[in-house]
Scaffold this active site. Structure first.
Site, short mmCIF file in Angstrom:
data_model
loop_
_atom_site.label_atom_id
_atom_site.label_comp_id
_atom_site.label_asym_id
_atom_site.label_seq_id
_atom_site.Cartn_x
_atom_site.Cartn_y
_atom_site.Cartn_z
NE ARG A 50 74.92 -64.72 136.01
CZ ARG A 50 76.27 -64.31 136.84
NH1 ARG A 50 76.03 -63.99 138.47
NH2 ARG A 50 76.98 -64.51 136.35
CE1 TYR A 102 51.92 -76.76 132.68
CE2 TYR A 102 53.93 -76.00 133.77
CZ TYR A 102 53.28 -76.98 132.38
OH TYR A 102 53.61 -76.15 131.14
CG ASP A 174 51.97 -73.21 141.12
OD1 ASP A 174 51.15 -72.18 141.18
OD2 ASP A 174 52.85 -74.12 140.44
CE LYS A 199 50.64 -69.85 132.35
NZ LYS A 199 51.60 -70.85 133.41
O1 P1T Z 1 55.32 -71.93 131.64
P1 P1T Z 1 55.81 -71.35 133.18
O2 P1T Z 1 55.70 -69.57 134.09
O3 P1T Z 1 57.22 -72.30 133.05
O4 P1T Z 1 54.98 -71.70 134.61
C1 P1T Z 1 54.45 -72.97 135.28
C2 P1T Z 1 53.63 -73.35 135.78
C3 P1T Z 1 53.35 -74.01 136.70
N1 P1T Z 1 52.30 -73.66 137.88
C4 P1T Z 1 51.67 -73.99 136.81
C5 P1T Z 1 50.03 -73.95 138.40
C6 P1T Z 1 51.32 -73.55 135.66
O5 P1T Z 1 49.97 -73.59 135.05
C7 P1T Z 1 52.30 -73.64 135.10
C8 P1T Z 1 52.42 -73.18 133.76
N2 P1T Z 1 50.60 -73.42 132.67
C9 P1T Z 1 50.73 -73.62 131.32
C10 P1T Z 1 51.50 -73.70 130.65
C11 P1T Z 1 48.86 -74.31 131.26
O6 P1T Z 1 48.76 -74.03 130.38
O7 P1T Z 1 48.81 -75.04 132.34
#
Ligand code: P1T
Length: 383
Positions: A50, A102, A174, A199
């Protein structure tokens, strides 16, 4: 030497060195929770996974390198990374964020952290005046997402950073939609850059992972403490996959951008299309900012067809054959989404519609397939 590399070399070599035992070029997947000690505290730099894990550490060094930062932290998801930033705050503190972001980020802010006494203001950040008006003596953090998900608004990071510095407010960006190939928020003055590495960074739709990078030692100590104390860390296998993905980020991003530009132009001239949201168009309201702070316009776009409503938008996304109807973005394969019912369903309708996330909106994550096949698919689905 390695930190002086150009970006397209940093993705491959940044923060990396061959593993010590056998010279493995890729770090092994250290699938272990703990490490033998010769005497209490007598270990080789790793005690418990961790806190630290060699595979995760290799990824964290890579993340720091590609974002032109010093300290990188990996988390179990993008939202877990955001959660760690918000844990820097205390009850009574206030946050200003974009009014188009998001849906899961909005949900984390309003459904979790508001209950801990933190107040959020969602403003249109295309003008500094709106941000300035929302600042008060309790403002501790400005949270910027740019380009925004899914309306593709572009926010001037340098201008927000200047404002933040003058008022002693933390700025977190972000950078998920752009990736560090297109923009590096720390260089533009942000204190923290965050990714849903799920992503573009990982890039193959096979991992959920998040990251934070900063240059500030004091912030890094706090974030490292939260990472270990709250424990939302990724496992070694996911760390390995993300590191592998990053090594091709630059070549993938180049193709994502080329394909998206062609599709944006194709949709714009299509007689059935009402509006295409893509920052590469000269008439996009933030085109000049996009041109100055990004090296290209990215692989995401959104559009609305003429006279469309909820049902007709759903019909188009269901008709697509090569594009997969799915949440997420940034993988090698093209995806289509209906934000109102999918990624942004957790935002109340009247609030999401104010920022343009209407029932008729369709979002595309343009992959790296042959663009002619993608255009044929859109052609048959739009009809
Ligand atoms: O899904 P995760 O890895 O927890 O990330 C969240 C997140 C944070 N910021 C942005 C700009 C994002 O697009 C996302 C996740 N977005 C999607 C799953 C989507 O389809 O837009």
């Amino acid at each position: 030497m390695k930190e002086k590399l150009h970006f397209n070399s940093k993705t491959i070599h940044g923060g990396q060195s061959p593993e010590k035992a056998y010279g493995a070029v890729m770090p092994p997947i250290y699938q272990t929770s703990t490490y033998a000690q010769s005497t209490p505290g007598g270990h080789k730099g790793f005690e418990y996974s961790r806190t630290h894990n060699p595979t995760r550490q290799a990824l964290e060094r890579s993340l720091a390198s590609i974002e032109a930062g010093t300290f990188g932290f990996a988390f179990g998801s993008g939202l877990a990374a955001m959660d760690a930033v918000l844990k820097l705050l205390k009850p009574g503190d206030e946050v200003i964020s974009t009014d188009d972001l998001y849906g899961g980020s909005y949900r984390l802010f309003t459904k979790i952290f508001e209950d801990f006494g933190i107040r959020f203001h969602f403003v249109n950040m295309s003008s500094m005046v709106h941000i300035d008006a929302a600042i008060n003596e309790n403002t501790r953090l400005i949270w910027v997402e740019t380009p925004t998900n899914p309306m593709m608004n572009v926010i001037d990071i340098k201008a927000v950073a200047t404002l933040c510095k003058s008022k002693n407010i933390l700025l977190a960006v972000d950078n998920t939609f752009a990736s560090p190939y297109l923009q590096q928020p720390l260089v533009l003055g942000a204190d923290i850059v965050m990714h849903s590495a799920t992503k573009y960074l990982a890039g193959h739709s096979d991992v959920i992972l998040g990251s934070l990078v900063t240059n500030d030692k004091n912030l890094a100590e706090k974030l490292g403490f939260i990472q270990n104390a709250s424990g939302a860390v990724p496992g070694p296998m996911d760390s390995f996959l993300t590191l592998r993905g990053i090594k091709t980020l630059h070549v993938r991003m180049q193709r994502h951008c080329e394909n998206a530009a062609q599709i944006a132009l194709y949709l714009k001239q299509h007689p059935k299309i009402e509006k295409v949201y893509w920052p590469g168009f000269e008439e996009h309201p933030n085109h000049q900012i996009a041109k100055s702070q990004m090296t290209d316009f990215g692989g995401m776009l959104s559009f609305v067809t003429k006279g469309a409503n909820y049902d007709s938008a759903i019909r188009i996304v269901e008709n697509l054959k090569l594009f997969t109807l799915a949440e997420s973005l940034g993988g090698v394969e093209s995806l289509a989404g209906h934000p109102a019912s999918m990624t942004h369903a957790s935002i109340p309708k009247e609030i999401r519609e104010q920022s343009g996330v209407v029932d008729a909106l369709i979002r595309l994550s343009i992959g790296i397939e042959d663009v002619r096949d993608l255009i044929s698919d859109l052609d048959q689905a739009i009809g």
